[in-house]
Every structure is written in C-alpha cells, then in structure tokens.
Design an enzyme around this catalytic site. Structure first.
Site, PDB file in Angstrom:
ATOM      1  N   PHE A  36      -1.724   7.994   4.461  1.00 19.32           N
ATOM      2  CA  PHE A  36      -2.400   8.675   5.648  1.00 19.32           C
ATOM      3  C   PHE A  36      -3.595   9.547   5.063  1.00 19.32           C
ATOM      4  O   PHE A  36      -4.037  10.198   5.601  1.00 19.32           O
ATOM      5  CB  PHE A  36      -1.548   9.575   6.500  1.00 19.32           C
ATOM      6  CG  PHE A  36      -0.595   9.147   7.247  1.00 19.32           C
ATOM      7  CD1 PHE A  36      -0.529   7.872   7.607  1.00 19.32           C
ATOM      8  CD2 PHE A  36       0.351   9.862   7.944  1.00 19.32           C
ATOM      9  CE1 PHE A  36       0.468   7.209   8.557  1.00 19.32           C
ATOM     10  CE2 PHE A  36       1.204   9.330   8.693  1.00 19.32           C
ATOM     11  CZ  PHE A  36       1.246   8.226   9.218  1.00 19.32           C
ATOM     12  N   ASN A  48       5.022   5.874   3.459  1.00 21.88           N
ATOM     13  CA  ASN A  48       4.263   6.641   2.286  1.00 21.88           C
ATOM     14  C   ASN A  48       4.092   8.158   2.566  1.00 21.88           C
ATOM     15  O   ASN A  48       3.438   8.794   1.827  1.00 21.88           O
ATOM     16  CB  ASN A  48       2.897   5.844   2.059  1.00 21.88           C
ATOM     17  CG  ASN A  48       3.053   4.380   1.841  1.00 21.88           C
ATOM     18  OD1 ASN A  48       3.984   4.107   0.930  1.00 21.88           O
ATOM     19  ND2 ASN A  48       2.281   3.570   2.571  1.00 21.88           N
ATOM     20  N   THR A  49       4.529   8.762   3.606  1.00 26.75           N
ATOM     21  CA  THR A  49       4.714  10.160   3.941  1.00 26.75           C
ATOM     22  C   THR A  49       6.008  10.580   3.832  1.00 26.75           C
ATOM     23  O   THR A  49       6.946  10.245   4.529  1.00 26.75           O
ATOM     24  CB  THR A  49       3.865  10.640   5.053  1.00 26.75           C
ATOM     25  OG1 THR A  49       2.627  10.197   5.120  1.00 26.75           O
ATOM     26  CG2 THR A  49       4.066  12.134   5.509  1.00 26.75           C
ATOM     27  N   ASN A 106       6.133  -1.697  11.400  1.00 26.61           N
ATOM     28  CA  ASN A 106       5.330  -1.339  10.176  1.00 26.61           C
ATOM     29  C   ASN A 106       5.792  -2.188   9.067  1.00 26.61           C
ATOM     30  O   ASN A 106       6.433  -3.044   9.005  1.00 26.61           O
ATOM     31  CB  ASN A 106       5.685   0.273  10.194  1.00 26.61           C
ATOM     32  CG  ASN A 106       4.444   0.922   9.405  1.00 26.61           C
ATOM     33  OD1 ASN A 106       3.618   0.578   8.634  1.00 26.61           O
ATOM     34  ND2 ASN A 106       4.037   2.178  10.019  1.00 26.61           N
ATOM     35  N   LYS A 108       5.615   3.355  16.924  1.00 24.38           N
ATOM     36  CA  LYS A 108       5.773   2.294  16.123  1.00 24.38           C
ATOM     37  C   LYS A 108       6.818   2.555  15.017  1.00 24.38           C
ATOM     38  O   LYS A 108       6.936   3.767  14.547  1.00 24.38           O
ATOM     39  CB  LYS A 108       4.343   2.307  15.327  1.00 24.38           C
ATOM     40  CG  LYS A 108       4.366   0.999  14.243  1.00 24.38           C
ATOM     41  CD  LYS A 108       2.944   1.104  13.681  1.00 24.38           C
ATOM     42  CE  LYS A 108       2.540  -0.264  12.784  1.00 24.38           C
ATOM     43  NZ  LYS A 108       1.158  -0.397  12.467  1.00 24.38           N
ATOM     44  N   SER A 120       5.779   4.855   8.634  1.00 31.76           N
ATOM     45  CA  SER A 120       5.085   4.774   7.460  1.00 31.76           C
ATOM     46  C   SER A 120       6.003   5.175   6.197  1.00 31.76           C
ATOM     47  O   SER A 120       6.496   6.281   6.357  1.00 31.76           O
ATOM     48  CB  SER A 120       3.673   5.658   7.474  1.00 31.76           C
ATOM     49  OG  SER A 120       3.421   5.563   6.010  1.00 31.76           O
ATOM     50  N   ASN A 163       0.766  -1.235   0.063  1.00 36.48           N
ATOM     51  CA  ASN A 163      -0.121  -0.151   0.065  1.00 36.48           C
ATOM     52  C   ASN A 163       0.750   1.059  -0.125  1.00 36.48           C
ATOM     53  O   ASN A 163       2.025   1.351   0.446  1.00 36.48           O
ATOM     54  CB  ASN A 163      -1.146  -0.058   1.493  1.00 36.48           C
ATOM     55  CG  ASN A 163      -0.317   0.621   2.320  1.00 36.48           C
ATOM     56  OD1 ASN A 163      -0.408   1.972   2.572  1.00 36.48           O
ATOM     57  ND2 ASN A 163       0.247  -0.086   3.497  1.00 36.48           N
TER      58      ASN A 163
END
Length: 350
Positions: free
Chosen positions: A114, A174-175, A239, A210, A172, A110
């Site tokens: 967010f 993805n940011t 994660n 995390k 994450s 993915n």
C-alpha cells in the site's frame, strides 16, 4: 499491438519492473497511449451496482495507485477505472525490490504494501478528474494503524465525494494482519463502519468488497453471508494469491501476491462458487488477458471484469482488443447483451 507499443514494451521489460511501471504512467500522461475512449455497442453496455458502463472491461486497482493518470486512462478503452489503494496517511510501502516479473508465466509478484501519497493528495487529484468515465477508489489501511478497520471509513469520508464507487480491500497479502479482517466478526464490524461513513456522504456511492482467492469453501461462505447482510453493492473476486504452484524463473519464490495468468483458473473457480452464495454482482479479476478469458469470467458469474498484469505483456491497446473480441463472442453465441451471458457457463467452473 502497434509496432511502437511493441518496441516500448520490449524496452520497459529490460529495466527494473517498478521503474518501468512509473515510466509507463509517464508515457500515458504524455499522450502516447490510446485516445479513442471506450469501445461500446448495445451488447457491451451494462449496468453494475447502479453504474452504467460502456463496456464491462475495467482497470484493476494498483496500476494508478495515486490517481496521477486519470485523463489518459479515461481515453484508454476501459469501461471503468479503479485507482488506489489510498490510506489515510502517506506511506512508502515495503522495501524495494518489491515487484518481480515472471515472464515465462505472464505473471508478476508484488509486495508493495500500500505505497501511496495518502488520501489528501489523492482526493485533490480525484476532485479534478475527467467527467464521464466511471472512476472508483480502492480503500486501504496504514501499516502501522492502531485500528485498520477505521482507516477504510476515514478514506471514504475524505474521498467519497469525488468517485463513483469505493472498494474495501481486505485481501492484499502485503499488509500484516489485513486478511484477518475477512473473518465474520471483523468483516461485519468493518463494513458497518464503512456503510455508516457512506450514509454520511452528500451523495452515497456503491461500496464494493475485494476478497482473496485463497479462502476455503467455509471461509468464502462466511464472507458471502456477511456481504449479503452488509448493504454493499458488489464483490470483486479476486485479489492476488499466495499460491506458487507451477511457476517458473528465478523470482518464482519471492514473497508477496501473485497476479497474472497463473491466477486465472483459481480466481475463476472462486468467482463461480461465490456466485452461488450471493445475488450481488461480482467483478471477476485474475488472469484476464484476452477476450476469451474475459468471456469465461462473465460466463462463470462475473457481471464485469478487471485486468492489470496483462498490460505488462500485452500493452494498453489490448483493452480495446478485448472489448471488441468480447462483443464478437457475445454475438457468436446469440447474446443480445453481456448481462444475458452472466453465469451461463457457471457449471464449467464448479
């Protein structure tokens, strides 16, 4: 797995993954999921970071990003639930498509970024949450924020009164530049701000951190050092990963975070290593799809576990199966309580 659930999962896997995810939440809210609550025994009951859990099987953040299915999830067998991530302002996330199934690997990639309704709407839903189940919130930062570190404290201040714990998510992939906050100086400052916001709550709650599975040994030691000095209550390991080794299928090279079965070994090794660097409780995440895998995470040093991607392939009924199976494994090996098993097999993963 019940026949109706098997039919439903087969149908969902034939449509776009993100649309299927939304339909799965709708189905839960319509009462099509389990209704019995968490399976529990004296062996499974445990306390993690001051939170009394009926069993150590938790729902990882990302499944219910906007806290829209709390009532249904409270009946689905989990010992605790984590929703989010929530950011101060609503944001759409990254362009679609951004969720990909790797069916052969029982995995997913993915790059959501967010996407969420923002802290105000999420706080409103959390304020009406069912009483009883342990519910936590994953804290995030807006993609265009001038100071991402401040965003975490902002969300905690707004939502902290309605949850039992909150997780600082700096892992994450993805940011942009989010993982940079795992460095010593940046992480120390970020956690200091979050802990200040926590202290200002009418009822301060445990704060979790995390982390990513892609940290080097030195980086992991730095994170542990900061965590130990920060006052946080637990660490979630881990994660999603950027690793792509050994994957199959047409989507194996998509950008984003990889979750599911291929992450199990890597994340469990990180968990075991981390457990030698801190006395903080660790929640093991990554590739948990069976009672045996949950047990291995616990024996590697996890006080509890979380899962998410496995639900895509095994259905929500697997939560009860895992809890019951874990109870049997603990009994088989002579453990009176799951806490007694924590770290008992750590050396297998070091």
């Amino acid at each position: 797995m019940k026949l109706l659930e098997q039919i439903g999962l087969t149908a969902l896997r034939r449509i776009d993954p993100e649309k299927a995810h939304g339909l799965a939440l709708d189905a839960l809210n319509l009462g099509l999921g389990p209704r019995g609550g968490a399976y529990t025994t004296a062996r499974l009951q445990t306390t993690v970071a001051g939170l009394d859990l009926p069993n150590p099987i938790g729902l990882a953040a990302g499944f219910d990003k906007n806290a829209t299915a709390l009532d249904a999830l409270a009946k689905s067998g989990f010992g605790f639930i984590e929703v989010g991530a929530a950011t101060p302002r609503p944001q759409p996330g990254n362009p679609k498509p951004r969720l990909f199934r790797l069916t052969q690997d029982k995995a997913a990639i993915n790059r959501f970024g967010f996407n969420n309704d923002g802290m105000d709407e999420i706080a409103d839903r959390l304020s009406r949450r069912p009483q009883g189940p342990i519910v936590g919130l994953n804290l995030g930062a807006n993609k265009d924020s001038a100071d991402k570190a401040v965003d975490f404290a902002t969300v905690l201040t707004r939502c902290g009164a309605f949850v039992d714990f909150a997780t600082v998510n700096v892992s994450s992939p993805n940011t942009e530049k989010l993982r940079d906050l795992q460095g010593r100086a940046a992480l120390s400052a970020l956690l200091a701000g979050v802990m200040e916001a926590r202290a200002a709550l009418a009822q301060p709650i445990p704060i979790f951190l995390k982390i990513a599975p892609d940290l080097t040994g030195d980086e992991l030691a730095e994170v542990a050092e900061v965590a130990n000095a920060s006052g946080i209550a637990a660490i979630i390991a881990t994660n999603t990963t950027l690793d792509r080794d050994g994957l199959h299928g047409p989507h194996k090279s998509e950008s984003g975070g990889l979750s599911g079965q291929p992450l199990f070994e890597k994340s469990t090794r990180v968990l075991a290593q981390l457990s030698t660097l801190t006395d903080l409780p660790i929640i093991g995440v990554g590739g948990v799809g069976s009672a045996e895998q949950a047990y291995q995470k616990i024996r590697a040093g996890g006080s509890a576990v979380q899962l998410y991607t496995a639900l895509v392939y095994g259905g929500i009924s697997m939560v009860d199966d895992i809890a019951r199976g874990l109870d049997e494994l603990l009994a088989r090996d002579g453990f009176a309580n799951v806490a007694d098993a924590v770290g008992s097999g750590r050396s297998d993963w070091l």
